[in-house]
Design an enzyme around this catalytic site. Structure first.
Site, PDB file in Angstrom:
ATOM      1  N   GLY A  15       0.972  -1.226  -0.050  1.00  0.00           N
ATOM      2  CA  GLY A  15       0.127  -0.001  -0.125  1.00  0.00           C
ATOM      3  C   GLY A  15       0.685   1.332  -0.085  1.00  0.00           C
ATOM      4  N   ARG A  76       1.600  -5.322  -5.950  1.00  0.00           N
ATOM      5  CA  ARG A  76       1.856  -6.561  -5.183  1.00  0.00           C
ATOM      6  C   ARG A  76       2.218  -7.464  -6.189  1.00  0.00           C
ATOM      7  NH1 ARG A  76      -2.503  -3.586  -2.168  1.00  0.00           N
ATOM      8  NH2 ARG A  76      -1.549  -3.290   0.052  1.00  0.00           N
ATOM      9  N   ASP A 107       4.003  -4.338   6.414  1.00  0.00           N
ATOM     10  CA  ASP A 107       4.382  -5.768   7.064  1.00  0.00           C
ATOM     11  C   ASP A 107       4.827  -6.887   6.048  1.00  0.00           C
ATOM     12  OD1 ASP A 107       4.262  -7.878   9.412  1.00  0.00           O
ATOM     13  OD2 ASP A 107       2.731  -8.445   7.808  1.00  0.00           O
ATOM     14  N   THR A 130       3.519   2.738   5.811  1.00  0.00           N
ATOM     15  CA  THR A 130       1.997   2.242   5.838  1.00  0.00           C
ATOM     16  C   THR A 130       1.256   3.237   6.654  1.00  0.00           C
ATOM     17  OG1 THR A 130       0.282   0.803   6.343  1.00  0.00           O
ATOM     18  CG2 THR A 130       2.571   0.510   7.336  1.00  0.00           C
ATOM     19  N   ASP A 132      -1.224   2.439   8.111  1.00  0.00           N
ATOM     20  CA  ASP A 132      -1.879   1.727   9.145  1.00  0.00           C
ATOM     21  C   ASP A 132      -1.119   1.764  10.785  1.00  0.00           C
ATOM     22  OD1 ASP A 132      -3.522   1.067   7.316  1.00  0.00           O
ATOM     23  OD2 ASP A 132      -2.779  -0.841   6.824  1.00  0.00           O
ATOM     24  N   ASP A 134       0.554  -0.263  11.721  1.00  0.00           N
ATOM     25  CA  ASP A 134       0.359  -1.754  12.222  1.00  0.00           C
ATOM     26  C   ASP A 134       1.628  -2.495  12.503  1.00  0.00           C
ATOM     27  OD1 ASP A 134       1.176  -2.149   9.710  1.00  0.00           O
ATOM     28  OD2 ASP A 134      -0.610  -3.247   9.130  1.00  0.00           O
ATOM     29  N   ARG A 176      -6.779  -1.630   8.716  1.00  0.00           N
ATOM     30  CA  ARG A 176      -6.987  -2.968   8.333  1.00  0.00           C
ATOM     31  C   ARG A 176      -7.067  -3.410   9.715  1.00  0.00           C
ATOM     32  NH1 ARG A 176      -2.347  -5.312   4.260  1.00  0.00           N
ATOM     33  NH2 ARG A 176      -0.926  -4.207   5.495  1.00  0.00           N
TER      34      ARG A 176
HETATM   35  P1  ADP Z   1       2.310  -4.345   2.612  1.00  0.00           P
HETATM   36  O1  ADP Z   1       3.625  -4.095   2.563  1.00  0.00           O
HETATM   37  O2  ADP Z   1       1.584  -2.951   2.393  1.00  0.00           O
HETATM   38  O3  ADP Z   1       1.694  -5.045   4.013  1.00  0.00           O
HETATM   39  P2  ADP Z   1       1.465  -6.589   1.143  1.00  0.00           P
HETATM   40  O4  ADP Z   1       1.268  -7.640   2.146  1.00  0.00           O
HETATM   41  O5  ADP Z   1       0.420  -6.845  -0.008  1.00  0.00           O
HETATM   42  O6  ADP Z   1       1.642  -5.041   1.457  1.00  0.00           O
HETATM   43  O7  ADP Z   1       2.874  -6.958   0.390  1.00  0.00           O
HETATM   44  C1  ADP Z   1       3.487  -6.491  -0.500  1.00  0.00           C
HETATM   45  C2  ADP Z   1       4.222  -7.409  -1.266  1.00  0.00           C
HETATM   46  O8  ADP Z   1       5.282  -8.053  -0.467  1.00  0.00           O
HETATM   47  C3  ADP Z   1       3.304  -8.836  -1.909  1.00  0.00           C
HETATM   48  O9  ADP Z   1       2.928  -8.522  -2.926  1.00  0.00           O
HETATM   49  C4  ADP Z   1       4.472  -9.757  -1.907  1.00  0.00           C
HETATM   50  O10 ADP Z   1       5.202  -9.507  -3.259  1.00  0.00           O
HETATM   51  C5  ADP Z   1       5.507  -9.603  -0.970  1.00  0.00           C
HETATM   52  N1  ADP Z   1       5.149 -10.217   0.365  1.00  0.00           N
HETATM   53  C6  ADP Z   1       4.345 -10.170   1.184  1.00  0.00           C
HETATM   54  N2  ADP Z   1       4.444 -11.141   2.265  1.00  0.00           N
HETATM   55  C7  ADP Z   1       5.518 -11.906   1.842  1.00  0.00           C
HETATM   56  C8  ADP Z   1       6.094 -13.043   2.312  1.00  0.00           C
HETATM   57  N3  ADP Z   1       5.647 -13.658   3.558  1.00  0.00           N
HETATM   58  N4  ADP Z   1       6.980 -13.429   1.643  1.00  0.00           N
HETATM   59  C9  ADP Z   1       7.501 -13.035   0.523  1.00  0.00           C
HETATM   60  N5  ADP Z   1       6.878 -11.893  -0.087  1.00  0.00           N
HETATM   61  C10 ADP Z   1       6.060 -11.419   0.608  1.00  0.00           C
END
Ligand code: ADP
Length: 323
Positions: A15, A76, A107, A130, A132, A134, A176
């Protein structure tokens, strides 16, 4: 002794959040000041996998310190979740002689950064970006302060019209599973009730209290609802059944993700970017930067993402005592 790095890459992932541009700028310029070459990849991990490479220098980050969003864009990438995806990403990074990476995101992005570091040994440092708030290891994430201020602006506007119409209003804010935006904006915006996912609430009691206060002539009743606390439509329907009042509903939505970053977010972005580069220069990969009190801190990403975020219950109780 870790090998000396010569070139780093920067990306924004997940995000978007206000302050990401300022963090890119700080990373690029501090790296340049220390003799490193810098590049970026557009659209987060997708951009590495699709080789969406952007050469960066001091000038390419001019005039972005006050811009919301991220000029590198974000996305993502399901492919990056897989070990094969991360091996491919490492190949692309090596093909551009990139020795180390700075990931700005939430995260999930930090978990991705950790996986890349563990799988390939490429030094990666994470900057928490982020709205959030969080992530438990840092007091604040980049973008949170701006988002809270945006919510406050909206609450102020809503109060004008609530007072003129004697209306109970529910405002849904983002976050979230985290209630921090609701708590901080609700407290500083003088909300009558703040509903967060971390603290159970009884809508019937709240409805009875509000009905009582309306009967006594109270003109404005504002309930700030964190998106993780329940569906606003359902809460409003239940509230109407209990009280016979028809509340207004406002979902602030993506407005909270945009806007020029506040002073606090810009300052944090500058300090995070500088520390991230310093860590890489010191040969430290697999770390996330954060802030505790007034100090910029660093922590192994593995420890940082394992910490469980909780809400500040003292602050929550204090908010309840100010109604
Ligand atoms: P944010 O970083 O805002 O929490 P996301 O959770 O959508 O957003 O994560 C962003 C991107 O980071 C995902 O599309 C993926 O490519 C990568 N990612 C998220 N979680 C994992 C994980 N457990 N292992 C490897 N890559 C991850």
């Amino acid at each position: 002794m870790a090998e000396k790095i010569r070139k780093i890459a920067v990306l924004t992932s997940g995000g978007d959040a206000p302050g990401m541009n300022a963090a890119i700028r700080a990373s690029v310029r501090h790296a340049d000041s220390n003799g490193l070459a810098v590049c970026g990849f557009r659209r987060g991990y997708c951009g590495i996998l699709e080789d969406d490479y952007v050469p960066l220098d001091r000038r390419s980050v001019s005039n972005i310190v006050g811009a919301g969003g991220t000029f590198l864009m974000t996305d993502r990438s399901p492919e990056f979740n897989l070990p094969e995806g991360r091996q491919k990403a490492a190949e692309v990074l090596r093909s551009h002689d990139v020795d180390a990476l700075i990931v700005i995101g939430g995260d999930g992005s930090l978990r991705g950064a950790l996986d890349l570091y563990n799988d390939t040994g490429i030094p990666v440092v994470g900057i928490p970006g982020t709205i959030d708030n969080d992530l438990a290891y840092t007091d604040f994430t980049l973008g949170f302060d701006t988002a809270v201020n945006t919510v406050l602006w909206a609450i102020n506007s809503l109060r004008d019209t609530m007072n003129s119409h004697n209306k109970v209003t529910f405002v849904e804010v983002m976050g979230r599973r985290c209630g921090d935006i609701a708590l901080h904006a609700g407290l500083s915006g003088g909300a009558e009730y703040i509903l967060v996912p971390e603290v159970p609430f009884d809508l019937r009691t709240i409805a009875d209290d509000i009905l009582g206060s309306v009967k006594l002539g109270k003109k404005s009743n504002l309930i700030v609802v964190a998106e993780g606390a329940g569906k606003m439509e359902d809460l409003c329907r239940e509230f109407a059944e209990y009280t016979g009042l028809t509340p207004r509903q406002t979902r602030l939505g993506f407005i909270q993700r945009g806007g020029s970053p506040t002073y606090r977010d810009r300052l944090l972005a500058c300090r995070f970017g500088i520390r991230a580069v310093d860590l890489l220069l010191a040969g430290k990969g697999g770390y996330a930067v954060g802030v505790r009190g007034t100090e910029i801190i660093e922590m192994p990403i593995a420890e940082a993402v394992a910490m469980k975020k909780t809400i500040d219950l003292d602050l929550y109780r204090q908010a309840s005592s100010l109604i």
